[in-house]
Design an enzyme around this catalytic site. Sequence first.
Site, PDB file in Angstrom:
ATOM      1  N   ALA A   1       0.815  -1.210   0.000  1.00  0.00           N
ATOM      2  CA  ALA A   1       0.000   0.000   0.000  1.00  0.00           C
ATOM      3  C   ALA A   1       0.855   1.268   0.000  1.00  0.00           C
ATOM      4  O   ALA A   1       0.320   2.372  -0.032  1.00  0.00           O
ATOM      5  CB  ALA A   1      -0.936  -0.008   1.202  1.00  0.00           C
ATOM      6  N   GLY A   2       2.181   1.097   0.030  1.00  0.00           N
ATOM      7  CA  GLY A   2       3.060   2.271  -0.062  1.00  0.00           C
ATOM      8  C   GLY A   2       2.968   3.197   1.134  1.00  0.00           C
ATOM      9  O   GLY A   2       2.959   4.421   0.989  1.00  0.00           O
TER      10      GLY A   2
ATOM     11  N   ASN B   1       8.901  -4.355   0.228  1.00  0.00           N
ATOM     12  CA  ASN B   1       8.376  -3.388   1.194  1.00  0.00           C
ATOM     13  C   ASN B   1       9.498  -2.850   2.080  1.00  0.00           C
ATOM     14  O   ASN B   1       9.249  -2.289   3.150  1.00  0.00           O
ATOM     15  CB  ASN B   1       7.294  -4.045   2.069  1.00  0.00           C
ATOM     16  CG  ASN B   1       5.904  -3.492   1.767  1.00  0.00           C
ATOM     17  OD1 ASN B   1       5.774  -2.402   1.232  1.00  0.00           O
ATOM     18  ND2 ASN B   1       4.881  -4.248   2.130  1.00  0.00           N
TER      19      ASN B   1
ATOM     20  N   CYS C   1      15.709  -7.270   9.006  1.00  0.00           N
ATOM     21  CA  CYS C   1      14.447  -6.673   9.468  1.00  0.00           C
ATOM     22  C   CYS C   1      13.505  -7.745   9.977  1.00  0.00           C
ATOM     23  O   CYS C   1      12.693  -7.502  10.864  1.00  0.00           O
ATOM     24  CB  CYS C   1      13.725  -5.970   8.319  1.00  0.00           C
ATOM     25  SG  CYS C   1      14.616  -4.634   7.569  1.00  0.00           S
TER      26      CYS C   1
ATOM     27  N   HIS D   1      16.102   3.116   8.720  1.00  0.00           N
ATOM     28  CA  HIS D   1      16.573   2.543   9.987  1.00  0.00           C
ATOM     29  C   HIS D   1      18.082   2.343   9.865  1.00  0.00           C
ATOM     30  O   HIS D   1      18.587   2.073   8.767  1.00  0.00           O
ATOM     31  CB  HIS D   1      15.944   1.162  10.251  1.00  0.00           C
ATOM     32  CG  HIS D   1      14.484   1.198  10.583  1.00  0.00           C
ATOM     33  ND1 HIS D   1      13.581   0.282  10.093  1.00  0.00           N
ATOM     34  CD2 HIS D   1      13.770   2.023  11.388  1.00  0.00           C
ATOM     35  CE1 HIS D   1      12.369   0.545  10.573  1.00  0.00           C
ATOM     36  NE2 HIS D   1      12.461   1.593  11.352  1.00  0.00           N
TER      37      HIS D   1
ATOM     38  N   ALA E   1      11.628   1.401  -1.166  1.00  0.00           N
ATOM     39  CA  ALA E   1      11.016   0.198  -1.757  1.00  0.00           C
ATOM     40  C   ALA E   1       9.506   0.228  -1.566  1.00  0.00           C
ATOM     41  O   ALA E   1       8.738  -0.090  -2.482  1.00  0.00           O
ATOM     42  CB  ALA E   1      11.610  -1.056  -1.120  1.00  0.00           C
TER      43      ALA E   1
ATOM     44  N   ASP F   1      19.718  -0.199  10.596  1.00  0.00           N
ATOM     45  CA  ASP F   1      20.089  -1.549  10.135  1.00  0.00           C
ATOM     46  C   ASP F   1      20.054  -1.688   8.620  1.00  0.00           C
ATOM     47  O   ASP F   1      20.299  -2.756   8.078  1.00  0.00           O
ATOM     48  CB  ASP F   1      19.255  -2.635  10.839  1.00  0.00           C
ATOM     49  CG  ASP F   1      17.786  -2.664  10.431  1.00  0.00           C
ATOM     50  OD1 ASP F   1      17.375  -1.872   9.570  1.00  0.00           O
ATOM     51  OD2 ASP F   1      17.041  -3.508  10.998  1.00  0.00           O
TER      52      ASP F   1
ATOM     53  N   ARG G   1      13.079   8.393  12.374  1.00  0.00           N
ATOM     54  CA  ARG G   1      12.109   7.598  13.142  1.00  0.00           C
ATOM     55  C   ARG G   1      12.563   7.272  14.562  1.00  0.00           C
ATOM     56  O   ARG G   1      11.761   6.917  15.406  1.00  0.00           O
ATOM     57  CB  ARG G   1      11.846   6.291  12.411  1.00  0.00           C
ATOM     58  CG  ARG G   1      11.233   6.453  11.033  1.00  0.00           C
ATOM     59  CD  ARG G   1      10.411   5.212  10.773  1.00  0.00           C
ATOM     60  NE  ARG G   1      10.410   4.782   9.402  1.00  0.00           N
ATOM     61  CZ  ARG G   1       9.867   3.645   8.998  1.00  0.00           C
ATOM     62  NH1 ARG G   1       9.353   2.803   9.874  1.00  0.00           N
ATOM     63  NH2 ARG G   1       9.865   3.309   7.734  1.00  0.00           N
TER      64      ARG G   1
ATOM     65  N   GLU H   1      11.949   2.662  17.341  1.00  0.00           N
ATOM     66  CA  GLU H   1      11.714   1.620  16.339  1.00  0.00           C
ATOM     67  C   GLU H   1      12.467   0.343  16.690  1.00  0.00           C
ATOM     68  O   GLU H   1      12.710  -0.512  15.838  1.00  0.00           O
ATOM     69  CB  GLU H   1      12.095   2.146  14.942  1.00  0.00           C
ATOM     70  CG  GLU H   1      11.378   3.450  14.585  1.00  0.00           C
ATOM     71  CD  GLU H   1      10.204   3.309  13.605  1.00  0.00           C
ATOM     72  OE1 GLU H   1      10.222   2.382  12.791  1.00  0.00           O
ATOM     73  OE2 GLU H   1       9.271   4.150  13.660  1.00  0.00           O
TER      74      GLU H   1
ATOM     75  N   ASN I   1      10.945   5.066   2.993  1.00  0.00           N
ATOM     76  CA  ASN I   1      11.319   3.685   2.680  1.00  0.00           C
ATOM     77  C   ASN I   1      11.079   3.543   1.178  1.00  0.00           C
ATOM     78  O   ASN I   1       9.940   3.424   0.726  1.00  0.00           O
ATOM     79  CB  ASN I   1      10.436   2.756   3.523  1.00  0.00           C
ATOM     80  CG  ASN I   1      10.510   1.295   3.104  1.00  0.00           C
ATOM     81  OD1 ASN I   1      10.977   0.962   2.032  1.00  0.00           O
ATOM     82  ND2 ASN I   1      10.010   0.424   3.981  1.00  0.00           N
TER      83      ASN I   1
HETATM   84  O1  SUG Z   1       8.710   0.205   8.669  1.00  0.00           O
HETATM   85  N1  SUG Z   1       7.884  -1.397   5.692  1.00  0.00           N
HETATM   86  C1  SUG Z   1       8.624  -1.399   6.917  1.00  0.00           C
HETATM   87  C2  SUG Z   1       9.967  -2.060   6.735  1.00  0.00           C
HETATM   88  C3  SUG Z   1      10.668  -2.228   8.045  1.00  0.00           C
HETATM   89  C4  SUG Z   1      12.044  -2.743   7.873  1.00  0.00           C
HETATM   90  N2  SUG Z   1      12.638  -2.980   9.126  1.00  0.00           N
HETATM   91  C5  SUG Z   1      13.946  -2.762   9.430  1.00  0.00           C
HETATM   92  N3  SUG Z   1      14.726  -2.006   8.670  1.00  0.00           N
HETATM   93  N4  SUG Z   1      14.383  -3.216  10.520  1.00  0.00           N
HETATM   94  C6  SUG Z   1       8.788   0.021   7.457  1.00  0.00           C
HETATM   95  O2  SUG Z   1       9.008   0.933   6.649  1.00  0.00           O
HETATM   96  C7  SUG Z   1       5.935  -1.023   4.329  1.00  0.00           C
HETATM   97  C8  SUG Z   1       4.459  -0.943   4.474  1.00  0.00           C
HETATM   98  C9  SUG Z   1       3.671  -0.598   3.261  1.00  0.00           C
HETATM   99  O3  SUG Z   1       4.111   0.234   2.479  1.00  0.00           O
HETATM  100  O4  SUG Z   1       2.605  -1.191   3.140  1.00  0.00           O
HETATM  101  C10 SUG Z   1       6.603  -1.065   5.675  1.00  0.00           C
HETATM  102  O5  SUG Z   1       5.977  -0.789   6.670  1.00  0.00           O
END
Ligand code: SUG
Length: 419
Positions: free
Chosen positions: A18-19, A341, A347, A230, A26, A232, A194, A162, A24
């Site tokens: 759903a972005g 995502n 993660c 993040h 991706a 990581d 974050r 986080e 982030n």
């Molecule tokens: O919080 N993606 C997560 C990915 C988390 C990755 N975790 C670590 N790096 N530890 C976030 O951004 C995408 C949800 C969406 O677009 O539907 C999402 O929440």
Amino acid sequence: MLSEINFDGIVGPSHNYAGLSLGNLASTRNMGAVSRPRDAALQGLAKMRANLERGLPQGWFMPLPRPDARWLAALGTDMAHADARLRYGAMSASSMWAANAATVSPAPDTADGLCHLTVANLVTMPHRSHEWPDTLAQVRLAFANRAAFAVHVPVPPPFGDEGAANHMRLCAGHDAPGIEVFVYGESGGPFPARQHRVASESVARLHGLDPARTVFAQQSAEAIAAGAFHNDVVAVANERVLFAHELAFADKDGLYAQLRDKLPEIEIVEVPDSAVPLGDAITSYLFNAQLVSLPSGEQALVLPGEARETSSVWSWLEGHVAGNGPIRHLFVHDLRESMANGGGPACLRLRVVADPATVDPRFLASEARIAQVEAVVRAHWPEEIAPDDLARPALWAAAKAARAALLATLGLSELEALA
Ligand code: SUG
């Protein structure tokens, strides 16, 4: 007695694109794409099985209840009436990224000798801000042994936390006292920072960490602006090894000096931007690998397929392994569904250094139990979800039923009552 257990989030049946996560890249890039929840869950389980076969203790966390009717009710609405953004938020499977579930300080680091866990509040992103009550219920169940664990409620808002995604631990061995490194961001760039410094400091206090063995480091604004939402995504540590991109930290020289002072045996493996540009590090998730110690004592990276497909990254890795670097093995996994995502191998897991005998056994994986979970996933997880499907009551019912089947299989149906 103490070993590192990786608790992976089982990818939930409502996994979709759903972005929702600004910053982030991706998540933004794949907004509107059709997801494959069944494949996503099976990819995650295949990684867990492989790590188990490598001799690494493996645990798991259950998907959270989705749709999250309680969250919508608190907002005065429900799935039938909520606007699309809230509906997407209520259906998000984002708890799969267990590195964001909590911050963990193992027993050797804490004043009372317990392993402390503080559940993350995830307040910055609305779709993640309602994970914590169900995560807390689950963490309290998995780590109910009060002689071994102390579980804390999240740090209050507005201080974004986080979890372990912004926390690293360096130590001579997992069961030795460690240096805990908390990485925070400063706001002001194009994307949200974050992890707030106040939240990191609060977690360190709550866990009873020794200030002399605790370090706070600022993430570089350049890394956040480039999509490292993040820490990581640009750095990972395991035992005496810190593996980081040259541009990960605001003041890397200051950080490295502190770490060398506190842990003289540290090995810092820094990847220069000239060898792997920050953009390649972020799309490939080179640093979102799991850096693990194999039973032989050698360190290995558990990488996503995208790392092998990114030529600068793969050449650097091959050069490192061929040379005398501390990372001796590379294991590559197809985690495409989670990666789309913005969630890589690291993660998907929360590291807990503990005696496995002190953990509720229902949260520990075995070969046979992984096979059982795979069967549930094959029978109940949707094959595909397009964002428009999230408005269909039949999908809401299917997602609920799929989770219920998983909980029943693992003897965890009490989590339904806790929700
Ligand atoms: O919080 N993606 C997560 C990915 C988390 C990755 N975790 C670590 N790096 N530890 C976030 O951004 C995408 C949800 C969406 O677009 O539907 C999402 O929440």
